[in-house]
Design a protein around this motif. Structure first.
Motif, PDB file in Angstrom:
ATOM      1  N   GLY A  95       0.805  -1.209   0.000  1.00 24.82           N
ATOM      2  CA  GLY A  95       0.000   0.000   0.000  1.00 24.82           C
ATOM      3  C   GLY A  95       0.838   1.259   0.000  1.00 24.82           C
ATOM      4  O   GLY A  95       0.573   2.207  -0.754  1.00 24.82           O
ATOM      5  N   LEU A  96       1.877   1.304   0.821  1.00 24.88           N
ATOM      6  CA  LEU A  96       2.738   2.481   0.865  1.00 24.88           C
ATOM      7  C   LEU A  96       3.490   2.672  -0.449  1.00 24.88           C
ATOM      8  O   LEU A  96       3.706   3.806  -0.902  1.00 24.88           O
ATOM      9  N   CYS A  97       3.888   1.575  -1.074  1.00 26.26           N
ATOM     10  CA  CYS A  97       4.613   1.686  -2.345  1.00 26.26           C
ATOM     11  C   CYS A  97       3.724   2.235  -3.455  1.00 26.26           C
ATOM     12  O   CYS A  97       4.181   3.011  -4.298  1.00 26.26           O
ATOM     13  N   THR A  98       2.442   1.854  -3.470  1.00 26.28           N
ATOM     14  CA  THR A  98       1.548   2.394  -4.497  1.00 26.28           C
ATOM     15  C   THR A  98       1.338   3.889  -4.303  1.00 26.28           C
ATOM     16  O   THR A  98       1.210   4.636  -5.276  1.00 26.28           O
ATOM     17  N   VAL A  99       1.280   4.348  -3.050  1.00 30.38           N
ATOM     18  CA  VAL A  99       1.169   5.781  -2.799  1.00 30.38           C
ATOM     19  C   VAL A  99       2.405   6.505  -3.322  1.00 30.38           C
ATOM     20  O   VAL A  99       2.323   7.652  -3.781  1.00 30.38           O
ATOM     21  N   ALA A 100       3.553   5.833  -3.270  1.00 29.75           N
ATOM     22  CA  ALA A 100       4.813   6.415  -3.729  1.00 29.75           C
ATOM     23  C   ALA A 100       5.072   6.161  -5.209  1.00 29.75           C
ATOM     24  O   ALA A 100       6.216   6.243  -5.663  1.00 29.75           O
ATOM     25  N   PHE A 101       4.043   5.832  -5.964  1.00 27.30           N
ATOM     26  CA  PHE A 101       4.103   5.715  -7.424  1.00 27.30           C
ATOM     27  C   PHE A 101       4.846   4.481  -7.925  1.00 27.30           C
ATOM     28  O   PHE A 101       5.223   4.433  -9.093  1.00 27.30           O
ATOM     29  N   VAL A 102       5.067   3.484  -7.093  1.00 33.19           N
ATOM     30  CA  VAL A 102       5.636   2.232  -7.602  1.00 33.19           C
ATOM     31  C   VAL A 102       4.578   1.542  -8.458  1.00 33.19           C
ATOM     32  O   VAL A 102       3.435   1.380  -8.025  1.00 33.19           O
ATOM     33  N   PRO A 103       4.902   1.138  -9.682  1.00 33.25           N
ATOM     34  CA  PRO A 103       3.907   0.496 -10.550  1.00 33.25           C
ATOM     35  C   PRO A 103       3.356  -0.784  -9.925  1.00 33.25           C
ATOM     36  O   PRO A 103       4.111  -1.645  -9.454  1.00 33.25           O
ATOM     37  N   ARG A 104       2.047  -0.915  -9.921  1.00 28.06           N
ATOM     38  CA  ARG A 104       1.415  -2.091  -9.333  1.00 28.06           C
ATOM     39  C   ARG A 104       1.783  -3.388 -10.034  1.00 28.06           C
ATOM     40  O   ARG A 104       1.884  -4.430  -9.360  1.00 28.06           O
ATOM     41  N   LEU A 125      -4.389  -7.776  -3.173  1.00 24.00           N
ATOM     42  CA  LEU A 125      -5.660  -7.045  -3.199  1.00 24.00           C
ATOM     43  C   LEU A 125      -5.833  -6.200  -1.943  1.00 24.00           C
ATOM     44  O   LEU A 125      -6.313  -5.062  -2.008  1.00 24.00           O
ATOM     45  N   VAL A 126      -5.456  -6.754  -0.794  1.00 25.50           N
ATOM     46  CA  VAL A 126      -5.521  -5.959   0.435  1.00 25.50           C
ATOM     47  C   VAL A 126      -4.594  -4.751   0.327  1.00 25.50           C
ATOM     48  O   VAL A 126      -4.962  -3.623   0.688  1.00 25.50           O
ATOM     49  N   GLY A 127      -3.377  -4.951  -0.190  1.00 21.82           N
ATOM     50  CA  GLY A 127      -2.459  -3.833  -0.376  1.00 21.82           C
ATOM     51  C   GLY A 127      -2.980  -2.814  -1.372  1.00 21.82           C
ATOM     52  O   GLY A 127      -2.787  -1.606  -1.198  1.00 21.82           O
ATOM     53  N   THR A 128      -3.676  -3.290  -2.408  1.00 22.26           N
ATOM     54  CA  THR A 128      -4.253  -2.381  -3.393  1.00 22.26           C
ATOM     55  C   THR A 128      -5.284  -1.459  -2.765  1.00 22.26           C
ATOM     56  O   THR A 128      -5.266  -0.229  -2.953  1.00 22.26           O
ATOM     57  N   VAL A 129      -6.218  -2.036  -2.009  1.00 17.76           N
ATOM     58  CA  VAL A 129      -7.263  -1.227  -1.371  1.00 17.76           C
ATOM     59  C   VAL A 129      -6.656  -0.294  -0.321  1.00 17.76           C
ATOM     60  O   VAL A 129      -7.068   0.865  -0.191  1.00 17.76           O
ATOM     61  N   LEU A 130      -5.674  -0.791   0.411  1.00 17.23           N
ATOM     62  CA  LEU A 130      -5.019   0.038   1.419  1.00 17.23           C
ATOM     63  C   LEU A 130      -4.329   1.237   0.780  1.00 17.23           C
ATOM     64  O   LEU A 130      -4.487   2.386   1.227  1.00 17.23           O
TER      65      LEU A 130
END
Length: 257
Positions: A95-104, A125-130
């Protein structure tokens, strides 16, 4: 409040205590704000909050460029973490990495390589929603008030109206069909008037197909000719093609608004 009139027909007069009470209610005392009050208003102003959001995102992007956390998740995973504890830590880091623009896609591949297909799908999926919830909250609290007045162009107004009036189906389409970056969809939704529940539910449901395909591909990467890997790659390519066709057909409709 007035005193009762005298029986002889005299005029009513206000008692001094009642008159003072009415005056206090009608004209509330308010001391002029001092330097501390003005400083607080400046710090909490829409543009100050937007500047804070920009600084946070810039710092996050810088950390990604310097430390490449997507590689650490795949290759530098602590060996003492396994099972449920590892899945919880990975979901939070995801979740934190997606906020920091790391490609999913990179994170999904790492999740499949680390946890396999079943646990990897649930964890990612949990990390995606988070991550989507964190980005939505940051954008809503720090950026919405400053950015909404800037939505003046025809395309911007059309996109904002679509997200505000049809939030669930718009976010479902953004998650199902690649083309809109994950972080961009999060912050665009935050600036719109979309509610929390439609945003999170659409993110969870719409992310399942694409996430599962990447996770399975990561889990089966050691056998690139296996049916599971080939099906996963087909599931990755199909939404991209469909999304491109839909965007091509809708372009005139959006421009005409």
């Amino acid at each position: 409040m007035l005193d009762a009139t005298t029986r002889s027909g005299g005029t009513a007069t206000a008692s001094p205590r009642a008159a003072a009470t009415e005056l206090a209610v009608a004209v509330p005392a308010s001391a002029p704000p001092g330097p501390g009050g003005r400083g607080t208003r400046v710090l909490l102003s829409p543009w100050s909050r937007l500047s804070l959001l920009v600084l946070l995102l810039a710092a996050a992007a810088t950390c990604v460029l310097l430390f490449e956390p997507q590689r650490l998740l795949a290759h530098g995973w602590p060996p003492q973490l396994n099972g449920a504890s590892a899945a919880v830590v990975f979901a939070g880091a995801y979740g934190l990495c997606t906020v920091a623009f790391v490609p999913r896609p990179l994170l999904n591949l790492a999740g499949g390589a680390l946890f396999g297909s079943q646990l990897g799908i649930g964890t990612t999926l949990v990390g995606t929603v988070l991550g989507a919830g964190i980005a939505f909250g940051l954008g809503r609290m720090l950026g919405q008030d400053a950015l909404r007045p800037l939505l003046r162009g025809r395309l911007l107004k059309a996109a904002d109206g679509q997200l505000s009036r049809h939030g669930f189906r718009s976010m479902m389409a953004a998650r199902l069909f690649p083309g809109v970056p994950f972080w961009a969809a999060n912050y665009c939704a935050a600036v719109s008037r979309m509610g929390w529940v439609p945003f999170l539910v659409a993110t969870a449901l719409g992310s399942i197909p694409n996430t599962a395909a990447y996770v399975v591909a990561g889990a089966r990467a050691s056998a690139p000719t296996s049916p599971a890997f080939l099906i996963a790659m087909a599931c990755i390519a199909a939404p991209a093609v469909v999304g491109a066709v839909v965007a091509w057909r809708k372009r005139h409709h959006i421009r005409g608004r």
